[in-house]
Design a protein around this motif. Structure first.
Motif, short mmCIF file in Angstrom:
data_model
loop_
_atom_site.label_atom_id
_atom_site.label_comp_id
_atom_site.label_asym_id
_atom_site.label_seq_id
_atom_site.Cartn_x
_atom_site.Cartn_y
_atom_site.Cartn_z
N GLN A 224 2.69 8.04 5.45
CA GLN A 224 2.73 7.20 4.27
C GLN A 224 1.83 5.97 4.45
O GLN A 224 2.29 4.85 4.68
CB GLN A 224 4.17 6.78 3.98
N VAL A 225 0.54 6.22 4.33
CA VAL A 225 -0.43 5.12 4.45
C VAL A 225 -0.41 4.31 3.16
O VAL A 225 -0.01 4.79 2.10
CB VAL A 225 -1.84 5.67 4.72
N GLU A 226 -0.90 3.08 3.26
CA GLU A 226 -0.94 2.22 2.07
C GLU A 226 -1.97 2.76 1.08
O GLU A 226 -3.10 3.08 1.44
CB GLU A 226 -1.32 0.80 2.50
N SER A 227 -1.57 2.91 -0.18
CA SER A 227 -2.47 3.40 -1.22
C SER A 227 -1.91 3.00 -2.57
O SER A 227 -0.80 2.49 -2.69
CB SER A 227 -2.63 4.93 -1.15
N VAL A 228 -2.69 3.27 -3.61
CA VAL A 228 -2.26 2.94 -4.98
C VAL A 228 -1.15 3.88 -5.44
O VAL A 228 -0.56 3.67 -6.50
CB VAL A 228 -3.44 3.02 -5.97
N TYR A 229 -0.86 4.91 -4.65
CA TYR A 229 0.15 5.90 -5.04
C TYR A 229 1.50 5.67 -4.35
O TYR A 229 2.36 6.55 -4.38
CB TYR A 229 -0.35 7.32 -4.72
#
Length: 742
Positions: A224-229
């Motif tokens: 769960q990397v940081e992203s807009v999703y």
């Protein structure tokens, strides 16, 4: 095998080609009745509109000049009829093709043909055709090749006595790869599973059930990397409640391999339904049929239906996104022009400097320059000297600043300059420059300004956008204008078709000046294509200005039908006939003559207050009856005569002009501000309040009443009053409300 309602009897209908000749009128009648039912429009209106479209008339022409025939249907209703007409005619073509293909197999019964003919959706036709469709190699076709279809038919008799092993043993054949009875049973089960999967009624029920009852589960595909999703890393929702923007966002996340998506369907109800359809009661093969049903759903039906459901969700979401984009584009195109002002346009930049262009009242470029008031150069004094020279030389009162890179730094520079030059009555405005770079690099821009570089052309475009948004924006691919959401995630062909219709509608709503319009603008006029548009301009260049509309007939390739469609939308200022400067179609000029005689008016009186007062004293409906003219036509003539040459955009509120810049640190909760709506999306509206980033009014903050969609409340270009709810200085975000504080 389990399609008794279609039957497999040998009573075939006559050859389809002959049947078509006999039922052509019936097909047309069925289409008209279907559109009438779907759109809740009278049959007469639908039939008339379809006839007009088939005669080659355009939507803008029909909406404006055929009101009596259509019962005053507007463009929206006409386009809905056109879209359904195209779909239903394609549907009928597919029905004809499917009937032919099944007939060639010798399997077309009267019942089957009737079911195909009465289908109202393409999906229904494909479901019916599925069992007869030529398939690639499947487990069922392999089993049939090994001669196991008779065993599957025997099993479907569902006998209560006997032995399945004994019956299956008859099919053991080492040469065919059937080594034991279990192999034969498995092959027969594969055939039954495929026939269950191919059953049209079963698929229709499961498809609807899946739509109504399934949940969508979304999670992060990997770490769960940081992203807009991030909001979708552990997300679930009933699919029937998913808003369009969420569907498209999840699709994009899945496409980018960040999200993993699956549907969760209550399978117990599905198995129960199929069991009732397939199993007649106790039999020696009941357990085997249960296994075949489970295999049919898990292996064949579920994956297919889930793909169809996801595809239909996407289609609906795309249609909504395209609709929103279209609404926003229409509002942007119809923004009121700022006329009668010489504009200093600024295309901001950092390293390469700000390009300046002086544009006169007619859109002609007068001067060009480059300055460096922004980092890293920061040559403020030098830049001010250039600005002041232009302001004094051309008596400039308005500065247009593009909203791209270095926009806010340029805005601050201009605001400071205005404070120094308070005696000049200067104002500025931020102009949306989306697509300006696309235009400036285009062949059209190169032809228009061969001596300018790309950035200089962009500056000219920014200035012209302010003076006449419609005339300038039609030079750009509508997809590049950037008012919408997820426009890159939808069907580009469908988007292009829709946006072209929006631009066409806007251009014809406003009308064009025949003697100044560019080929780009003319090409969107009803009945005019790009070739004719270029020919009009060429004729104008070779023969001088058009003096009357009739001269259009001399333009090469502009035939009688094109003339009929386009002439009413062309305007000639100061021409021979004053009616040529109005939206009145030449076919109605005789009606105007009758009207003038009845009211004792003369053409030279047009535009006078006396002329308008006389018109206001009379009722157009009564005059229409007296002169035997359609009431809608007479009403339009009255309106056109009262305001000849009127630009409908002038009735809209003018854009906000500023003299000072607003900084994020100046914004405080509770503060009231005037702003311009820049974009409208599913969950709210972005409003330009004069800071770097537009503020967001969430859909819940648009009104004290329930709002189904933001477009019901605001449109692009609206000037609105907002109040600050929250300021996030770290992210540069401002939350706004349109609910007036107590």
């Amino acid at each position: 095998m389990i399609l008794p309602e279609h039957g497999t009897d040998t009573q075939f209908v006559e050859k389809n080609e002959q049947a078509l000749l006999e039922t052509g009128d019936q097909i047309q009648e069925r289409i008209l009745k279907q559109i009438t039912k779907e759109l809740h429009i009278s049959y007469r209106q639908v039939k008339t509109t379809v006839n007009l479209l088939d005669e080659g008339n355009t939507i803008p022409f029909i909406a404006r000049y055929r009101k009596e025939k259509t019962g005053e249907l507007n463009e929206v209703a006409l386009r809905e009829i056109q879209e359904r007409l195209i779909y239903l005619r394609n549907l009928e073509d597919r029905k004809i093709e499917v009937i032919r293909l099944i007939d060639e197999q010798g399997k077309l019964s009267d019942t089957l043909k009737r079911d195909i003919i009465k289908s109202e959706k393409l999906q229904e036709v494909e479901d019916i055709y599925r069992p007869y469709k030529q398939k690639r190699k499947t487990r069922a076709t392999a089993a049939k090749d090994r001669g196991l279809e008779p065993l599957s038919i025997w099993m479907m008799q569902q006998l209560s006595e006997g032995s399945i092993e004994t019956e299956a043993g008859k099919y053991v054949d080492l040469e065919k790869g059937i080594e034991k009875a279990e192999d034969a049973i498995q092959g027969a089960m594969d055939i039954i599973a495929e026939s269950i999967s191919d059953d049209a009624k079963i698929r229709t029920w499961i498809r609807k059930f899946t739509f109504d009852q399934s949940l969508i589960y979304v999670e992060a595909k990997d770490d769960q990397v940081e992203s807009v999703y991030e909001m979708y890393y552990a997300y679930q929702e009933p699919i029937r409640k998913m808003p369009p923007h969420r569907i498209l966002a999840i699709n994009r996340g899945e496409r980018e391999k960040i999200l993993k998506v699956r549907l969760e369907v209550p399978t117990e109800r599905i198995y129960e339904y199929i069991n009732k359809k397939v199993i007649t009661g106790y039999s020696i093969v009941a357990n085997i049929l249960h296994q075949a049903i489970e295999d049919a759903y898990k292996r064949l039906i579920a994956p297919s239906i889930e793909r169809e459901v996801r595809s239909e969700l996407t289609r609906r979401a795309e249609e909504k996104a395209i609709e929103i984009f279209g609404e926003n584009l229409s509002s942007l195109l119809l923004q009121p022009p700022i006329k009668g002002k010489i504009v200093l346009a600024v295309d901001p930049a950092y390293r390469t400097g700000c390009k300046l262009a002086v544009i006169d009242e007619t859109g002609k470029m007068l001067d060009i320059a480059v300055t460096y008031p922004t980092p890293p150069e920061n040559r403020i004094t030098e830049a001010k000297a250039v600005f002041k020279e232009f302001i004094n030389k051309y008596r400039i009162e308005l500065i247009a600043i593009g909203n791209g890179t270095a926009s806010r730094e340029s805005e601050q520079f201009v605001a400071d300059l205005i404070q120094e030059l308070q005696d000049k009555n200067l104002q500025y405005i931020i102009v949306n420059e989306a697509g300006a770079s696309v235009y400036s690099a285009s062949k059209l821009a190169q032809e228009e300004f061969p001596e300018l570089d790309v950035a200089e052309r962009s500056a000219v475009s920014i200035g012209r956008r302010l003076q006449d948004p419609l005339a300038e924006l039609v030079k750009i691919d509508p997809k590049s204008i950037g008012v919408g959401q997820y426009q890159h995630d939808v069907s580009q062909k469908r988007l292009e078709e829709s946006l072209k219709a929006i631009v066409e509608s806007a251009v014809n709503h406003v009308g064009v000046d025949l003697n100044t319009a560019s080929p780009s603008l003319l090409s969107y006029v009803s009945g005019v294509n790009q070739t004719i548009a270029k020919n009009i301009v060429k004729y104008r260049e070779e023969n001088g200005k058009f003096k009357k509309r009739d001269e259009l007939k001399k333009v090469p390739r502009l035939g009688a039908k094109s003339y009929e469609q386009c002439v009413g939308f062309m305007r000639i200022r100061g021409g021979v006939n004053p009616l040529d400067y109005t939206p009145i179609h030449p076919e109605s000029y005789k009606i105007v003559d009758l009207l003038f005689k009845e009211l004792q008016l003369e053409f030279f009186q047009m535009n006078s207050s006396q002329f308008k007062n006389i018109l206001q004293l009379h009722n157009p409906e009564e005059l229409a009856i007296k002169l035997d003219v359609g009431i809608p036509t007479m009403k339009d003539i009255f309106e056109s005569l009262q305001k000849p040459g009127r630009d409908p955009r002038e009735d809209l509120p003018a854009p906000i002009l500023r003299t000072d810049v607003l900084k994020l640190e100046d914004i405080k909760p509770g503060m009231g501000l005037k702003g311009t709506v820049r974009n409208v999306i599913d969950f709210g509206a972005f409003v330009d309040i004069g800071i770097k980033n537009d503020g967001l009014v969430h859909i819940s903050e648009l009104s004290d009443k329930f709002v189904k969609h933001p477009l019901d409340v605001v449109s692009v270009g609206d000037v609105v009053t907002v109040w600050v709810l929250k300021v996030d200085e770290k992210k540069g975000r401002v939350s706004l409300t349109m609910k007036k504080p107590d």
